[in-house]
Write an enzyme that holds these catalytic residues in place. Structure first.
Site, short mmCIF file in Angstrom:
data_model
loop_
_atom_site.label_atom_id
_atom_site.label_comp_id
_atom_site.label_asym_id
_atom_site.label_seq_id
_atom_site.Cartn_x
_atom_site.Cartn_y
_atom_site.Cartn_z
N LYS A 122 9.91 -3.78 6.87
CA LYS A 122 9.43 -2.54 6.24
C LYS A 122 8.20 -2.03 6.97
O LYS A 122 8.08 -0.84 7.26
CB LYS A 122 9.07 -2.82 4.77
CG LYS A 122 8.30 -1.70 4.11
CD LYS A 122 7.96 -1.99 2.68
CE LYS A 122 6.54 -2.37 2.42
NZ LYS A 122 5.49 -1.44 2.81
N ASN A 123 7.28 -2.93 7.29
CA ASN A 123 6.02 -2.48 7.86
C ASN A 123 6.15 -2.10 9.33
O ASN A 123 5.17 -1.70 9.94
CB ASN A 123 4.93 -3.56 7.68
CG ASN A 123 4.46 -3.62 6.24
OD1 ASN A 123 4.85 -2.78 5.43
ND2 ASN A 123 3.63 -4.59 5.93
N ARG B 208 1.91 5.19 0.70
CA ARG B 208 0.74 5.11 1.56
C ARG B 208 1.09 5.08 3.05
O ARG B 208 0.35 5.62 3.88
CB ARG B 208 -0.04 3.85 1.18
CG ARG B 208 -1.31 3.64 1.92
CD ARG B 208 -2.18 2.69 1.18
NE ARG B 208 -2.54 3.24 -0.12
CZ ARG B 208 -3.60 4.01 -0.32
NH1 ARG B 208 -4.40 4.29 0.66
NH2 ARG B 208 -3.87 4.48 -1.51
N ASP C 224 -4.54 2.50 -5.44
CA ASP C 224 -3.69 1.42 -4.96
C ASP C 224 -4.03 0.15 -5.74
O ASP C 224 -5.19 -0.15 -5.96
CB ASP C 224 -3.98 1.21 -3.47
CG ASP C 224 -2.87 0.45 -2.80
OD1 ASP C 224 -2.67 -0.72 -3.15
OD2 ASP C 224 -2.20 1.04 -1.93
N ASP D 205 -0.05 -10.47 2.66
CA ASP D 205 1.18 -10.11 1.93
C ASP D 205 1.94 -11.35 1.43
O ASP D 205 2.87 -11.21 0.62
CB ASP D 205 2.11 -9.27 2.82
CG ASP D 205 1.59 -7.84 2.98
OD1 ASP D 205 0.64 -7.46 2.28
OD2 ASP D 205 2.15 -7.11 3.82
N VAL E 14 -8.66 -9.83 2.98
CA VAL E 14 -8.20 -8.56 3.54
C VAL E 14 -8.27 -7.42 2.51
O VAL E 14 -8.80 -6.35 2.81
CB VAL E 14 -6.78 -8.70 4.12
CG1 VAL E 14 -6.30 -7.37 4.72
CG2 VAL E 14 -6.74 -9.79 5.19
C1 UD1 Z 1 -0.73 -2.92 6.47
C2 UD1 Z 1 0.53 -3.30 5.72
C3 UD1 Z 1 0.21 -4.16 4.50
C4 UD1 Z 1 -0.60 -5.37 4.92
C5 UD1 Z 1 -1.82 -4.93 5.72
C6 UD1 Z 1 -2.63 -6.10 6.26
C7 UD1 Z 1 1.99 -1.42 6.10
C8 UD1 Z 1 2.73 -0.26 5.51
N1 UD1 Z 1 1.20 -2.08 5.27
O1 UD1 Z 1 -1.52 -2.11 5.59
O2 UD1 Z 1 1.45 -4.58 3.91
O3 UD1 Z 1 -1.03 -6.05 3.76
O4 UD1 Z 1 -1.42 -4.12 6.84
O5 UD1 Z 1 -1.83 -6.93 7.01
O6 UD1 Z 1 2.16 -1.76 7.25
N2 UD1 Z 1 -9.63 -0.58 6.11
C9 UD1 Z 1 -10.79 0.15 6.11
N3 UD1 Z 1 -10.83 1.33 6.82
C10 UD1 Z 1 -9.77 1.80 7.52
C11 UD1 Z 1 -8.57 1.04 7.52
C12 UD1 Z 1 -8.52 -0.15 6.80
O7 UD1 Z 1 -11.79 -0.25 5.49
O8 UD1 Z 1 -9.86 2.86 8.15
C13 UD1 Z 1 -9.57 -1.86 5.35
C14 UD1 Z 1 -8.58 -1.81 4.19
O9 UD1 Z 1 -9.18 -1.25 3.06
C15 UD1 Z 1 -8.24 -3.28 4.02
C16 UD1 Z 1 -8.30 -3.81 5.44
O10 UD1 Z 1 -9.06 -2.87 6.20
O11 UD1 Z 1 -9.22 -3.90 3.24
C17 UD1 Z 1 -6.94 -4.02 6.09
O12 UD1 Z 1 -6.24 -2.82 6.10
P1 UD1 Z 1 -5.12 -2.47 7.20
O13 UD1 Z 1 -5.00 -3.59 8.16
O14 UD1 Z 1 -5.44 -1.11 7.72
O15 UD1 Z 1 -3.83 -2.43 6.31
P2 UD1 Z 1 -2.75 -1.29 6.18
O16 UD1 Z 1 -2.40 -0.76 7.53
O17 UD1 Z 1 -3.15 -0.32 5.12
#
Ligand code: UD1
Length: 423
Positions: free
Chosen positions: A25-26, A95, A119, A307, A329
């Site tokens: 999915k991701n 998202r 979320d 996850d 995370v």
């Molecule tokens: C993706 C996955 C999700 C997985 C996560 C971490 C998808 C659709 N989702 O989510 O299933 O749990 O990776 O492996 O692929 N953050 C910030 N600022 C930003 C971006 C992120 O503070 O600009 C923080 C987020 O709030 C979170 C952390 O960084 O606490 C990790 O987020 P990120 O790795 O970006 O996860 P996603 O891409 O949203």
């Protein structure tokens, strides 16, 4: 309507047999968005049959692409000129649609992408997505519930992420591939889904080195061409089956996945007492006897995936001894522990730690899924509980686990989908 459906999970069965996972999915959602980078027909195979795929298809259609879904194959026809505004309903529904930001900024020189609401697993800001695009010459702002980017020209630059964010790495990659010059992205995410995206982009003509390491270098090119690509297997679904095998003291072989993508989760299962055999594209987990307690810390890849944290909690809830699980995370990912406690888990949460003393007496009740992975973790715990547990709000689980009930039943579990529209 799947909103009112629930699973009835009878505990006590030992899961035995083989399952095959489909595409991640991701990964698929990001690959679909990346197809926007090239005019013409991109074909993705091994796509999972989950709701997010037709939802992402709607997003791409809203931007001017034609998308056909035929089982596990998704065909995307991208026109020469794209619509740059993604602020319609389909975008707000999930998202991951924010991953069109990079491709639209690169192709159209501007993008308006609606942001989804709250979320269940914690706040998910976009500051790293925005500052990354700004380092490439874009201006960005949040306005009327949308992220807005302007970039008449993108130029390569040096970007150091504060945290190896998966989403930020993806949006920066999909913008930098068409930028003028070289981009060096440091502290990049190393997840297998990032490597999959880089493989697609490279097959489209992008020049990328270092995918899967901390530093990714992208040399911008003038244009990309469409291609055909098979989505990598879903390591989180595969990991869910591995933990389901351990929780039920079962014997499950999982195919369609590189075990290298699950190295640490499988090592943890060995510490818990399982025997694990790995193959090139699969693995087998056998657990004889009660699992031993193990500690976990979630971290970006190659650390333990956040996850799979709910599955680790499910296992800890039935293991012999005390497990300490630390979530690094997502800030609010322990909200679902209340539901585990209702099943009888002896768990106490303190900030981003949860201490769990395993019991042999989980007992059935009604529980509610709050997100995809929490829902799957609850189903796993229910498999080890006494009696029939009703897991509600399974539309969350359906977003990540194609044919979940069918596969559970094929492994010997007694699970039914009930409620409005259930087959
Ligand atoms: C993706 C996955 C999700 C997985 C996560 C971490 C998808 C659709 N989702 O989510 O299933 O749990 O990776 O492996 O692929 N953050 C910030 N600022 C930003 C971006 C992120 O503070 O600009 C923080 C987020 O709030 C979170 C952390 O960084 O606490 C990790 O987020 P990120 O790795 O970006 O996860 P996603 O891409 O949203």
């Amino acid at each position: 309507m799947t909103g009112k459906q629930r699973f009835q999970v009878a505990g006590g069965a030992r899961l035995q047999g083989s399952v095959r996972v489909s595409g991640a999915k991701n990964s698929v959602l990001k690959l679909m968005a990346a197809a926007l980078l090239a005019e013409g027909r991109t074909v993705l195979t091994n796509c999972p049959e989950i709701l997010d795929v037709p939802l992402m298809a709607e997003v791409l259609r809203g931007l001017g692409a034609e998308v056909a879904i035929d089982g596990t194959t998704v065909t995307i026809d991208v026109p020469a000129a794209l619509e740059y505004r993604a602020d319609f309903d389909a975008v707000r529904q999930f998202r991951a649609s924010v991953c069109v930001l990079g491709p639209l900024t690169a192709r159209c020189g501007q993008a308006v992408v609606a942001l989804p609401g709250g979320d269940a697993i914690g706040s998910r800001p976009l500051d790293m997505h925005q500052s990354g695009l700004e380092k490439l010459g874009a201006t960005t702002r949040i306005e009327h519930g949308c992220v807005v980017a302007h970039a008449p020209a993108l130029t390569g630059g040096r970007i150091d992420l504060d945290f190896p964010s998966v989403g930020a790495t993806e949006n920066i990659l999909t913008a930098a591939v068409l930028a003028d010059g070289v981009t060096i992205l440091d502290n990049a995410a190393r997840e297998p889904e990032i490597v999959d995206l880089c493989q697609l982009l490279t097959a489209m003509g992008a020049k990328i080195t270092g995918a899967g390491s901390n530093t990714i270098t992208i040399e911008g090119v003038d244009s990309l061409h469409p291609t055909t690509h098979a989505v990598i297997g879903d390591r989180i679904v595969a990991g869910t089956w591995a933990y389901a095998a351990a929780i039920t003291q079962g014997d499950v072989t999982v195919g369609g996945i590189s075990p290298k993508h699950l190295h640490l989760p499988l090592e943890k299962l060995k510490l818990a007492g399982a025997s694990v055999e790995t193959y090139e594209q699969g693995f087998r987990v056998v657990m004889n006897g009660r699992p031993q307690a193990v500690d976990y810390q979630t971290l970006p890849f190659p650390g333990f995936p956040t996850d799979l944290q709910p599955m680790a909690i499910g296992l800890a809830a039935v293991s012999d001894g005390l497990s300490m699980i630390t979530e690094n995370v997502f800030e609010s990912r322990f909200r679902f522990v209340d539901e585990m406690q209702r099943l009888g888990a002896d768990a106490s949460v303190d900030g981003h730690h949860v201490a769990i003393r395993g019991t042999t007496e989980l007992s059935s009740t009604s529980v509610w899924s709050s997100d995809i992975r929490a829902g799957a973790g609850l189903v796993l715990a229910a498999l080890a509980a006494d009696g029939v547990t009703e897991v509600h709000d399974v539309f969350h689980i359906d977003r990540g686990y194609p044919h979940f009930v069918k596969q559970l039943v094929s492994l010997g579990a007694d699970v039914k989908r009930v409620g409005d529209g259930a087959a």
